[in-house]
Scaffold this motif. Sequence first.
Motif, PDB file in Angstrom:
ATOM      1  N   UNK A  81      64.493 -19.379  40.341  1.00 55.46           N
ATOM      2  CA  UNK A  81      63.239 -19.790  40.957  1.00 55.46           C
ATOM      3  C   UNK A  81      63.477 -20.964  41.897  1.00 55.46           C
ATOM      4  N   UNK A  82      62.746 -21.012  43.004  1.00 50.43           N
ATOM      5  CA  UNK A  82      62.912 -22.152  43.914  1.00 50.43           C
ATOM      6  C   UNK A  82      62.377 -23.420  43.268  1.00 50.43           C
ATOM      7  N   UNK A  83      62.956 -24.519  43.617  1.00 51.85           N
ATOM      8  CA  UNK A  83      62.521 -25.802  43.057  1.00 51.85           C
ATOM      9  C   UNK A  83      63.461 -26.901  43.482  1.00 51.85           C
ATOM     10  N   UNK A  84      63.125 -28.113  43.087  1.00 52.23           N
ATOM     11  CA  UNK A  84      63.949 -29.259  43.455  1.00 52.23           C
ATOM     12  C   UNK A  84      65.286 -29.209  42.731  1.00 52.23           C
ATOM     13  N   UNK A  85      66.291 -29.752  43.371  1.00 50.44           N
ATOM     14  CA  UNK A  85      67.617 -29.797  42.757  1.00 50.44           C
ATOM     15  C   UNK A  85      67.604 -30.758  41.573  1.00 50.44           C
ATOM     16  N   UNK A  86      68.505 -30.546  40.649  1.00 51.97           N
ATOM     17  CA  UNK A  86      68.595 -31.422  39.482  1.00 51.97           C
ATOM     18  C   UNK A  86      68.943 -32.827  39.946  1.00 51.97           C
ATOM     19  N   UNK A  87      68.254 -33.795  39.366  1.00 55.83           N
ATOM     20  CA  UNK A  87      68.437 -35.166  39.802  1.00 55.83           C
ATOM     21  C   UNK A  87      69.771 -35.727  39.349  1.00 55.83           C
ATOM     22  N   UNK A  88      70.180 -35.382  38.128  1.00 55.85           N
ATOM     23  CA  UNK A  88      71.425 -35.910  37.585  1.00 55.85           C
ATOM     24  C   UNK A  88      72.562 -34.926  37.829  1.00 55.85           C
ATOM     25  N   UNK A  89      73.672 -35.423  38.292  1.00 54.00           N
ATOM     26  CA  UNK A  89      74.850 -34.579  38.458  1.00 54.00           C
ATOM     27  C   UNK A  89      75.498 -34.336  37.101  1.00 54.00           C
ATOM     28  N   UNK A  90      76.490 -33.476  37.092  1.00 57.34           N
ATOM     29  CA  UNK A  90      77.183 -33.188  35.843  1.00 57.34           C
ATOM     30  C   UNK A  90      77.810 -34.431  35.237  1.00 57.34           C
ATOM     31  N   UNK A  91      78.388 -35.280  36.088  1.00 60.00           N
ATOM     32  CA  UNK A  91      79.003 -36.512  35.597  1.00 60.00           C
ATOM     33  C   UNK A  91      77.939 -37.453  35.028  1.00 60.00           C
ATOM     34  N   UNK A  92      76.785 -37.514  35.691  1.00 65.42           N
ATOM     35  CA  UNK A  92      75.714 -38.392  35.223  1.00 65.42           C
ATOM     36  C   UNK A  92      75.094 -37.865  33.922  1.00 65.42           C
ATOM     37  N   UNK A  93      75.022 -36.550  33.783  1.00 62.88           N
ATOM     38  CA  UNK A  93      74.527 -35.984  32.525  1.00 62.88           C
ATOM     39  C   UNK A  93      75.486 -36.308  31.383  1.00 62.88           C
ATOM     40  N   UNK A  94      76.782 -36.229  31.639  1.00 65.09           N
ATOM     41  CA  UNK A  94      77.757 -36.595  30.614  1.00 65.09           C
ATOM     42  C   UNK A  94      77.613 -38.074  30.251  1.00 65.09           C
ATOM     43  N   UNK A  95      77.321 -38.916  31.241  1.00 63.84           N
ATOM     44  CA  UNK A  95      77.103 -40.342  30.979  1.00 63.84           C
ATOM     45  C   UNK A  95      75.848 -40.548  30.132  1.00 63.84           C
ATOM     46  N   UNK A  96      74.801 -39.762  30.393  1.00 68.73           N
ATOM     47  CA  UNK A  96      73.571 -39.852  29.604  1.00 68.73           C
ATOM     48  C   UNK A  96      73.835 -39.478  28.145  1.00 68.73           C
ATOM     49  N   UNK A  97      74.576 -38.413  27.933  1.00 65.22           N
ATOM     50  CA  UNK A  97      74.886 -37.985  26.571  1.00 65.22           C
ATOM     51  C   UNK A  97      75.710 -39.048  25.845  1.00 65.22           C
ATOM     52  N   UNK A  98      76.699 -39.591  26.533  1.00 67.55           N
ATOM     53  CA  UNK A  98      77.534 -40.626  25.913  1.00 67.55           C
ATOM     54  C   UNK A  98      76.707 -41.859  25.567  1.00 67.55           C
ATOM     55  N   UNK A  99      75.773 -42.216  26.442  1.00 62.92           N
ATOM     56  CA  UNK A  99      74.913 -43.369  26.173  1.00 62.92           C
ATOM     57  C   UNK A  99      74.001 -43.107  24.982  1.00 62.92           C
ATOM     58  N   UNK A 100      73.413 -41.900  24.924  1.00 63.70           N
ATOM     59  CA  UNK A 100      72.508 -41.568  23.824  1.00 63.70           C
ATOM     60  C   UNK A 100      73.227 -41.543  22.485  1.00 63.70           C
ATOM     61  N   UNK A 101      74.525 -41.255  22.496  1.00 61.66           N
ATOM     62  CA  UNK A 101      75.297 -41.200  21.249  1.00 61.66           C
ATOM     63  C   UNK A 101      75.894 -42.557  20.871  1.00 61.66           C
ATOM     64  N   UNK A 102      75.694 -43.552  21.708  1.00 65.18           N
ATOM     65  CA  UNK A 102      76.238 -44.878  21.414  1.00 65.18           C
ATOM     66  C   UNK A 102      75.201 -45.715  20.667  1.00 65.18           C
ATOM     67  N   UNK A 103      75.566 -46.923  20.300  1.00 66.41           N
ATOM     68  CA  UNK A 103      74.639 -47.820  19.613  1.00 66.41           C
ATOM     69  C   UNK A 103      73.540 -48.277  20.558  1.00 66.41           C
ATOM     70  N   UNK A 104      72.309 -48.419  20.074  1.00 63.34           N
ATOM     71  CA  UNK A 104      71.206 -48.865  20.944  1.00 63.34           C
ATOM     72  C   UNK A 104      71.382 -50.326  21.332  1.00 63.34           C
ATOM     73  N   UNK A 105      70.607 -50.804  22.291  1.00 64.41           N
ATOM     74  CA  UNK A 105      70.716 -52.220  22.695  1.00 64.41           C
ATOM     75  C   UNK A 105      70.427 -53.163  21.532  1.00 64.41           C
ATOM     76  N   UNK A 106      70.889 -54.374  21.657  1.00 62.88           N
ATOM     77  CA  UNK A 106      70.691 -55.369  20.600  1.00 62.88           C
ATOM     78  C   UNK A 106      69.203 -55.561  20.332  1.00 62.88           C
ATOM     79  N   UNK A 107      68.855 -55.576  19.068  1.00 69.99           N
ATOM     80  CA  UNK A 107      67.464 -55.760  18.675  1.00 69.99           C
ATOM     81  C   UNK A 107      66.674 -54.474  18.594  1.00 69.99           C
TER      82      UNK A 107
END
Length: 380
Positions: A81-107
């Motif tokens: 289907x036509x639509x906007x391109x994905x905002x996050x690239x493959x590398x950025x999606x991998x960075x998002x996953x790695x961040x979500x699996x890491x420890x949350x910010x202090x507090x």
Amino acid sequence: MNIRYRVELSQDERDQLTALLSGGKHPARKIKRAQILLAADAGVGDEAIAASVSVGGSTVYRTKRRFVDGNLELALAEEARPGAARKLTGREEALLVATACSNPPAGRARWTLDLLAGEMVKLTEHAAVSRETVRRRLAEKELKPWQKDMWCIPKVDGAYVARMEDVLDLYAEEPDPQYPVVCFDESPTQLIGEVREPIPAAPGRPERYDCEYRRNGTANLFVFLDAHKPWRHVKVTDHRTAADFAYCMRDLVDVHYPRADLIRVVLDNLSTHTAGALYETFPAHEAHRVLQRLEFHYTPKHASWLNMVEIEIGVLRSQCMDRRIGERKRLVSDDQGVGEEAQRKWRPRQVDVHHRTCAGETGPRLPGRPQRVKTSVTRY
């Protein structure tokens, strides 16, 4: 000019579509396309198909066209289907996953969508990242960083493997009435009574019960399960002390298996599950007599799920005890009735027990082959 497409399915394609419609979880649009193809193969007209499947005529036409011009997989899949391109690239999606699996910010106790969106702005060149973009990318990876599960994490060492193999070997043996294998465990439960009588169910209205209840103390269920034949027994007691365990073991020897030469008992590592409990409860000669016909086999620590009776207790609780039972007498009578019914309906089940070490693990090598054992678990 519209082209009339004719659908002719092979037997393998019919079987595949029939299996898709008969069970499993699939998108609604995929199910409708499968119904369209089967109806078209049977010679049903386009208008009749559209009416029966509740779709438009154009949907029927496109589905048939994609099958004839392509194949079955193409006909069942979604068109691009036509639509906007994905905002996050493959590398950025991998960075998002790695961040979500890491420890949350202090507090912070956990990552949230807003926190992750803000973190992606810091880590990438995007001026803004919406929480919906983050949600969709995490959903694709089946990742929910705000959720945590409490889990028993065993220490897999030589003792763990030795006990595991010992229990599985017992389950895999051929049944021998002189050397039965009995799984044993206990399960405490609350006695909760009604303050007001529930209102029975009626057409259009479920049963209603009052939010107020009366606590009538607690009881304990000692559950015995023969691993190789249709026998289970539940003993209701007020406590689960070492003395209660000792009396259960004597009942096992004198009442339930009086003719067996040796009873192999599978049990967990509770502090009362010891031979010393019998010497603390009975005279030395009586304890020695009972223990001469018992052989204890302990599950690994943090792996009591290897005990088949754990499955039995789970089914018992979900199908029989998921209600308010306020009296010990009723608890005893219900368990006895359920046990008799379960023995009539019993049939052996096959269970695969499969253990593997993780890549790079330095512990002892676990068996890589599935070990198939029979359990006497049934539906009540």
